[in-house]
Write a protein that holds these residues in place. Structure first.
Motif, PDB file in Angstrom:
ATOM      1  N   ILE A 122      41.275  34.613  33.149  1.00 20.15           N
ATOM      2  CA  ILE A 122      41.557  35.116  34.502  1.00 20.15           C
ATOM      3  C   ILE A 122      40.791  36.410  34.739  1.00 20.15           C
ATOM      4  O   ILE A 122      40.160  36.592  35.784  1.00 20.15           O
ATOM      5  CB  ILE A 122      43.079  35.319  34.703  1.00 20.15           C
ATOM      6  N   THR A 123      40.816  37.310  33.768  1.00 17.85           N
ATOM      7  CA  THR A 123      40.088  38.575  33.888  1.00 17.85           C
ATOM      8  C   THR A 123      38.596  38.315  34.027  1.00 17.85           C
ATOM      9  O   THR A 123      37.918  38.944  34.857  1.00 17.85           O
ATOM     10  CB  THR A 123      40.376  39.482  32.680  1.00 17.85           C
ATOM     11  N   ALA A 124      38.079  37.380  33.243  1.00 19.84           N
ATOM     12  CA  ALA A 124      36.643  37.056  33.316  1.00 19.84           C
ATOM     13  C   ALA A 124      36.276  36.556  34.713  1.00 19.84           C
ATOM     14  O   ALA A 124      35.246  36.940  35.267  1.00 19.84           O
ATOM     15  CB  ALA A 124      36.285  36.014  32.262  1.00 19.84           C
ATOM     16  N   ARG A 125      37.124  35.699  35.292  1.00 19.10           N
ATOM     17  CA  ARG A 125      36.841  35.187  36.650  1.00 19.10           C
ATOM     18  C   ARG A 125      36.853  36.319  37.680  1.00 19.10           C
ATOM     19  O   ARG A 125      36.052  36.332  38.605  1.00 19.10           O
ATOM     20  CB  ARG A 125      37.856  34.111  37.027  1.00 19.10           C
ATOM     21  N   GLN A 126      37.754  37.283  37.507  1.00 13.05           N
ATOM     22  CA  GLN A 126      37.816  38.410  38.432  1.00 13.05           C
ATOM     23  C   GLN A 126      36.555  39.270  38.326  1.00 13.05           C
ATOM     24  O   GLN A 126      36.031  39.750  39.330  1.00 13.05           O
ATOM     25  CB  GLN A 126      39.067  39.266  38.168  1.00 13.05           C
ATOM     26  N   LEU A 127      36.072  39.456  37.121  1.00 14.70           N
ATOM     27  CA  LEU A 127      34.891  40.303  36.910  1.00 14.70           C
ATOM     28  C   LEU A 127      33.594  39.637  37.370  1.00 14.70           C
ATOM     29  O   LEU A 127      32.582  40.311  37.532  1.00 14.70           O
ATOM     30  CB  LEU A 127      34.778  40.705  35.443  1.00 14.70           C
ATOM     31  N   GLU A 128      33.611  38.327  37.570  1.00 14.43           N
ATOM     32  CA  GLU A 128      32.411  37.641  38.056  1.00 14.43           C
ATOM     33  C   GLU A 128      32.113  37.992  39.514  1.00 14.43           C
ATOM     34  O   GLU A 128      30.966  37.955  39.934  1.00 14.43           O
ATOM     35  CB  GLU A 128      32.572  36.122  37.914  1.00 14.43           C
TER      36      GLU A 128
END
Length: 152
Positions: A122-128
């Motif tokens: 989830i964090t990775a998707r937000q940082l994209e």
């Protein structure tokens, strides 16, 4: 629990005992050709598969980070979703993954591992997203904020 090794012929007349042994964790059956077969609850098998998969990923990523260079997408392979994180974040991921693996093994339950991976994804998707990335990682000064009035 006692260690019993059942014979293949026991499948015909000790079926209930074999199934009960498997329900309690493991039933070992020696086949006619001396091959050792194991029967265990599917939930336990899936948990062991998850721990094995993420243990391998942990070792591979830990090895990549020891090289002191940021891993490429090709280096990350099926962990390419981690590409949005810098090396320090990746080291934190490896440390936390290690703890989650220990907890999952200790609890004999992969749910802690599943939750850990879900949170990082989830964090990775937000940082994209560039805007979200700038908000999450940008510097914030208290002077940039003001008290909001209650709605009228």
């Amino acid at each position: 629990m006692r260690d019993i090794i059942f014979q293949a012929s026991d499948l015909a007349n000790k079926r209930t005992e074999i199934l009960e042994s498997a329900r309690q964790g493991l039933a070992q059956i020696r086949d006619k050709d001396s091959t050792s077969l194991v029967m265990l609850p599917e939930r336990r098998l899936r948990m062991l598969e998850e721990i094995a998969k993420w243990s391998l990923a942990h070792m591979r990523l830990d090895d990549l980070l020891r090289r002191d260079a940021e891993p490429s997408i090709g280096d990350l392979g099926d962990l390419a979703w981690l590409r949005v994180f810098d090396v320090d974040d990746l080291r934190e991921f490896v440390d936390e993954l290690h703890s989650a693996l220990i907890a999952a093994h200790s609890d004999q339950d992969a749910s802690v591992l599943d939750e850990f991976i879900r949170a990082w994804r989830i964090t990775a998707r937000q940082l994209e997203d560039p805007l979200r990335r700038s908000v999450l990682l940008g510097r914030h000064n208290p002077e940039d904020f003001s008290e909001a009035s209650p709605p009228q």
